[in-house]
Design an enzyme around this catalytic site. Sequence first.
Site, short mmCIF file in Angstrom:
data_model
loop_
_atom_site.label_atom_id
_atom_site.label_comp_id
_atom_site.label_asym_id
_atom_site.label_seq_id
_atom_site.Cartn_x
_atom_site.Cartn_y
_atom_site.Cartn_z
N ASP A 1 -6.96 -2.61 3.46
CA ASP A 1 -5.59 -2.27 3.85
C ASP A 1 -5.34 -2.41 5.34
O ASP A 1 -4.63 -1.59 5.96
CB ASP A 1 -5.22 -0.87 3.34
CG ASP A 1 -5.23 -0.82 1.82
OD1 ASP A 1 -4.76 -1.78 1.20
OD2 ASP A 1 -5.72 0.17 1.25
N HIS B 1 0.85 -1.19 0.00
CA HIS B 1 0.00 0.00 0.00
C HIS B 1 0.89 1.24 0.00
O HIS B 1 1.87 1.31 0.74
CB HIS B 1 -0.91 -0.01 1.23
CG HIS B 1 -1.86 1.14 1.23
ND1 HIS B 1 -2.90 1.25 0.33
CD2 HIS B 1 -1.91 2.26 2.00
CE1 HIS B 1 -3.54 2.39 0.54
NE2 HIS B 1 -2.97 3.02 1.55
C1 GAR Z 1 1.08 0.61 -5.87
O1 GAR Z 1 1.59 1.83 -5.40
C2 GAR Z 1 0.27 -0.09 -4.79
O2 GAR Z 1 0.73 0.14 -3.51
C3 GAR Z 1 -1.08 0.54 -4.97
O3 GAR Z 1 -1.25 0.56 -6.36
C4 GAR Z 1 0.03 0.82 -6.98
C5 GAR Z 1 0.19 -0.15 -8.12
O4 GAR Z 1 1.20 0.26 -8.98
N1 GAR Z 1 -2.08 -0.22 -4.26
C6 GAR Z 1 -3.07 0.34 -3.54
O5 GAR Z 1 -3.28 1.53 -3.52
C7 GAR Z 1 -3.91 -0.65 -2.76
N2 GAR Z 1 -4.70 0.03 -1.80
P1 GAR Z 1 1.70 -0.69 -10.16
O6 GAR Z 1 0.47 -1.29 -10.83
O7 GAR Z 1 2.45 0.23 -11.08
O8 GAR Z 1 2.60 -1.74 -9.54
#
Ligand code: GAR
Length: 189
Positions: A144, A108
Amino acid sequence: MRIVVLVSGTGSNLQAVIDAVSSGSLDLTIAAVGADRHDTYGVERATAAGIDGFVVDFRSYPERADWNAALTEKVASYAPDYVVSSGFMRIVDQGFLDAFPNRYLNTHPALLPSFPGAHGVRDALAYGVKVTGCTVMIADAGVDTGPILAQAAVDVLDDDTEETLHERIKVQERDLLIRTLRELSQESR
Ligand code: GAR
């Protein structure tokens, strides 16, 4: 150690894990990468790397419980030691968690328990915090929530936008995820 990675979007953190595995700095097998929707770049990255990709499309199931059951069955078919939610923007039900007890990891982009949810970076910026960061935890049935395994702090700069801050957080997040997976894979030997 075998992992299945779940994504909903671009999968840049997934790419860092793929790269760490292929360079030999992370000793595990990515058994498959799955998504909740079609045409994610995350699944494309996986198939480009020769990893199985699959979709259990959330919108194809009128009942959420049926989608959860289908996802659980598909993920379990790869017999993973850990399932990693890497930007997977769906909450899974207890049936999924029971199939992978304490084996479902989540990342997260905020220092939990602050700023949970789909907009952790935006919410931290809007609140005006001077330090935020990222968290790797064992996911439970909440949004989360779940036991925290690792965190890293990131300073918020005066001229940060959601995009610039998220990019700096992701640099730390990739490192944290890879370090956590490395520790788990060493423990599993
Ligand atoms: C990441 O920063 C992850 O922590 C977030 O989505 C992004 C995915 O990036 N997740 C959340 O916000 C979950 N609550 P990516 O697809 O480029 O790896």
